[in-house]
Design a protein around this motif. Structure first.
Motif, short mmCIF file in Angstrom:
data_model
loop_
_atom_site.label_atom_id
_atom_site.label_comp_id
_atom_site.label_asym_id
_atom_site.label_seq_id
_atom_site.Cartn_x
_atom_site.Cartn_y
_atom_site.Cartn_z
N MET A 203 0.82 -1.19 0.00
CA MET A 203 0.00 0.00 0.00
C MET A 203 0.87 1.26 0.00
SD MET A 203 -3.48 0.74 1.16
CE MET A 203 -4.23 2.24 1.64
N SER A 204 1.98 1.23 0.75
CA SER A 204 2.82 2.42 0.78
C SER A 204 3.48 2.65 -0.58
CB SER A 204 3.89 2.30 1.87
OG SER A 204 4.91 1.40 1.48
N GLN A 205 3.68 1.56 -1.34
CA GLN A 205 4.26 1.71 -2.67
C GLN A 205 3.31 2.51 -3.56
OE1 GLN A 205 4.90 -1.94 -4.77
NE2 GLN A 205 6.57 -1.09 -5.98
N LYS A 206 2.02 2.26 -3.43
CA LYS A 206 1.04 2.99 -4.22
C LYS A 206 1.03 4.47 -3.81
CE LYS A 206 -3.79 3.15 -5.56
NZ LYS A 206 -5.13 2.60 -5.37
N SER A 207 1.08 4.73 -2.52
CA SER A 207 1.05 6.12 -2.08
C SER A 207 2.34 6.85 -2.49
CB SER A 207 0.84 6.22 -0.57
OG SER A 207 1.95 5.69 0.13
N ASP A 208 3.47 6.13 -2.53
CA ASP A 208 4.71 6.74 -3.01
C ASP A 208 4.59 7.10 -4.48
OD1 ASP A 208 5.89 6.48 -0.53
OD2 ASP A 208 6.99 4.64 -1.03
N ARG A 209 4.00 6.22 -5.26
CA ARG A 209 3.79 6.49 -6.68
C ARG A 209 2.86 7.69 -6.86
NH1 ARG A 209 2.58 0.54 -9.14
NH2 ARG A 209 4.61 -0.37 -8.71
N GLU A 210 1.79 7.71 -6.07
CA GLU A 210 0.84 8.82 -6.16
C GLU A 210 1.52 10.14 -5.82
OE1 GLU A 210 -2.57 8.02 -3.75
OE2 GLU A 210 -3.27 6.39 -5.04
N LYS A 211 2.37 10.13 -4.80
CA LYS A 211 3.08 11.35 -4.41
C LYS A 211 3.98 11.81 -5.54
CE LYS A 211 3.10 10.52 0.57
NZ LYS A 211 3.93 10.21 1.75
N LYS A 212 4.67 10.88 -6.19
CA LYS A 212 5.55 11.23 -7.31
C LYS A 212 4.74 11.80 -8.47
CE LYS A 212 9.22 7.92 -6.35
NZ LYS A 212 9.93 6.73 -6.82
N VAL A 213 3.60 11.18 -8.75
CA VAL A 213 2.74 11.64 -9.85
C VAL A 213 2.22 13.04 -9.56
CG1 VAL A 213 0.53 11.27 -11.02
CG2 VAL A 213 2.10 9.36 -10.67
N TYR A 214 1.71 13.26 -8.35
CA TYR A 214 1.18 14.57 -8.00
C TYR A 214 2.28 15.64 -8.00
CZ TYR A 214 -3.33 12.55 -6.83
OH TYR A 214 -4.53 11.91 -6.90
N LYS A 215 3.48 15.27 -7.57
CA LYS A 215 4.59 16.22 -7.60
C LYS A 215 4.94 16.58 -9.05
CE LYS A 215 9.20 16.98 -5.77
NZ LYS A 215 10.32 16.44 -5.00
N GLU A 216 4.94 15.58 -9.93
CA GLU A 216 5.23 15.83 -11.35
C GLU A 216 4.13 16.70 -11.98
OE1 GLU A 216 7.44 15.69 -14.79
OE2 GLU A 216 8.00 14.88 -12.83
N ILE A 217 2.88 16.41 -11.65
CA ILE A 217 1.77 17.21 -12.17
C ILE A 217 1.89 18.65 -11.70
CG2 ILE A 217 -0.72 17.58 -12.02
CD1 ILE A 217 -1.02 14.52 -11.99
N GLU A 218 2.22 18.84 -10.42
CA GLU A 218 2.37 20.18 -9.88
C GLU A 218 3.47 20.95 -10.61
OE1 GLU A 218 3.65 22.23 -5.66
OE2 GLU A 218 2.69 20.26 -5.63
N GLY A 219 4.57 20.27 -10.92
CA GLY A 219 5.66 20.91 -11.66
C GLY A 219 5.22 21.31 -13.06
N LYS A 220 4.48 20.42 -13.74
CA LYS A 220 4.01 20.73 -15.09
C LYS A 220 3.03 21.90 -15.09
CE LYS A 220 6.06 17.29 -17.20
NZ LYS A 220 7.07 17.44 -18.22
N VAL A 221 2.14 21.94 -14.09
CA VAL A 221 1.16 23.02 -14.00
C VAL A 221 1.88 24.35 -13.77
CG1 VAL A 221 -0.70 23.98 -12.58
CG2 VAL A 221 -0.77 21.58 -13.27
N LYS A 222 2.89 24.35 -12.90
CA LYS A 222 3.66 25.58 -12.66
C LYS A 222 4.34 26.03 -13.95
CE LYS A 222 4.57 25.07 -7.75
NZ LYS A 222 5.60 24.83 -6.72
N MET A 223 4.88 25.07 -14.71
CA MET A 223 5.56 25.41 -15.95
C MET A 223 4.58 26.04 -16.95
SD MET A 223 7.73 22.92 -18.51
CE MET A 223 6.31 21.94 -18.95
N LEU A 224 3.38 25.47 -17.06
CA LEU A 224 2.38 26.00 -17.99
C LEU A 224 1.83 27.35 -17.54
CD1 LEU A 224 0.43 22.74 -18.86
CD2 LEU A 224 1.93 24.03 -20.36
#
Length: 57
Positions: A1-22
């Motif tokens: 379960m923690s592996q899924k939450s780690d993946r989700e955190k990475k995805v959300y962090k990447e999305i946040e970076g892309k949104v800031k860039m746009l």
């Protein structure tokens, strides 16, 4: 379960970076489409739909 939450955190962090860039004012979206390009897209779409209809008969 923690592996899924780690993946989700990475995805959300990447999305946040892309949104800031746009959202950055200096971001270049590239040139807009001209009338010829829009007409070509419409013609290709119509030909594709006609091909699907003709192929279904």
């Amino acid at each position: 379960m923690s592996q899924k939450s780690d993946r989700e955190k990475k995805v959300y962090k990447e999305i946040e970076g892309k949104v800031k860039m746009l959202d950055d004012d200096s971001y270049d979206f590239g040139p807009s489409m001209n009338k010829l390009e829009v007409c070509l897209i419409i013609v290709i779409a119509v030909i594709s739909v006609l091909g699907l209809i003709w192929g279904g008969i």
